[in-house]
Scaffold this active site. Sequence first.
Site, PDB file in Angstrom:
ATOM      1  N   SER A  20      -6.271   9.105  -5.433  1.00  0.00           N
ATOM      2  CA  SER A  20      -7.300  11.265  -5.419  1.00  0.00           C
ATOM      3  C   SER A  20      -6.021  11.842  -6.209  1.00  0.00           C
ATOM      4  O   SER A  20      -5.424  11.631  -6.668  1.00  0.00           O
ATOM      5  CB  SER A  20      -7.500  11.353  -4.036  1.00  0.00           C
ATOM      6  OG  SER A  20      -5.746  11.668  -3.800  1.00  0.00           O
TER       7      SER A  20
ATOM      8  N   GLY B 182      -3.026   9.031  -2.711  1.00  0.00           N
ATOM      9  CA  GLY B 182      -2.885   8.417  -2.484  1.00  0.00           C
ATOM     10  C   GLY B 182      -1.377   7.518  -2.604  1.00  0.00           C
ATOM     11  O   GLY B 182      -0.192   7.946  -3.305  1.00  0.00           O
TER      12      GLY B 182
ATOM     13  N   ASP C  94       5.126   7.877   2.283  1.00  0.00           N
ATOM     14  CA  ASP C  94       5.455   6.719   1.119  1.00  0.00           C
ATOM     15  C   ASP C  94       6.785   7.058   0.455  1.00  0.00           C
ATOM     16  O   ASP C  94       7.166   6.764  -0.056  1.00  0.00           O
ATOM     17  CB  ASP C  94       4.584   7.855   0.101  1.00  0.00           C
ATOM     18  CG  ASP C  94       2.987   7.748   0.764  1.00  0.00           C
ATOM     19  OD1 ASP C  94       2.241   6.102   1.351  1.00  0.00           O
ATOM     20  OD2 ASP C  94       1.797   8.383   0.979  1.00  0.00           O
TER      21      ASP C  94
END
Length: 316
Positions: free
Chosen positions: A12, A39, A256
Amino acid sequence: MPAVVTLTLNPSLDKASSLEALRPESKLRLSAPTLSAGGGGLNVARALVSLGCPAQAVYPAGGPAAALLQQALEEAGVSAHAVAVAAPLRECLNVHERSTGREYRLIMPGATLAHSEIDTVLQALADLSGYRYLVISGSLPAGCDAAVVVRAMRLAKHAGARCVLDLPGNVLAAVLAEESAYLIKPNVHELADLLGVPSVPIEQAGLAAQQLVARGLAQLVLVSCGASGAAWASPWGVDSQQAPTVASISSVGAGDSLVAGFIAAALTKPPNDAVSVRAAVLYGMAAGTAATLTPSDRLCEAATVEQLFRELKQPS
């Protein structure tokens, strides 16, 4: 060739903005937005670069926003390999409410990928060699299922790379039924789903994760427990660590960054016993915590990661 390749099937273009307060039926004036790549896999790649580890990002993107995403990645120092697709790239919005400090994350659905486009993305991955880790992270768009992830993992293993997965629980379960991973990063709810139990108490997360290691589904299971820290299991046992107490600004990209920090540490000292596994996890936790200290368009910063890592290593 960078040592780490990330595959983001549902990327994105993220826009971050702020306003004083959310009010219904009012015109709400937002601040000028900042743009960043979004993302799971793209966040991992960005965090790795911030920690001094080059990363190659493979992802599909189409429409006018694709060029902006590529520019954002290049500005972040990420080597971007975009596969052109027909459907426009999704755009997501992170809004900070200044009066309360609350954060609102508005997530758009991803682009639907055709079978031929998925094949092209996987071919881009097949053309790469010489990397040591493949990270597959984030949600899957319409048109993709667990079989696509399994195909990507087999390509990576053929290239001699280890596979790291951070996927939604239902997808992760389906993938692991077909192919084992080097590292998986479920949260406690996803861990319960993988084990087929209603819930897993946080204090038992490490022992529960050990069941997945014993089944051969993954060599390492790193369970993110939010503000409570993390627990993990490996062939060398189980362990856990409380997270540092910090004044969080944004949770975007924290998980992440945890993955990126672990990999960054593993590239320097491969985890091959309980001590080195713990060191890599603590560095990952430092990166994940550091990400919460920055606005949503930024991730972990190396100096903060090093400081938090030193604190985590101190005996309690």
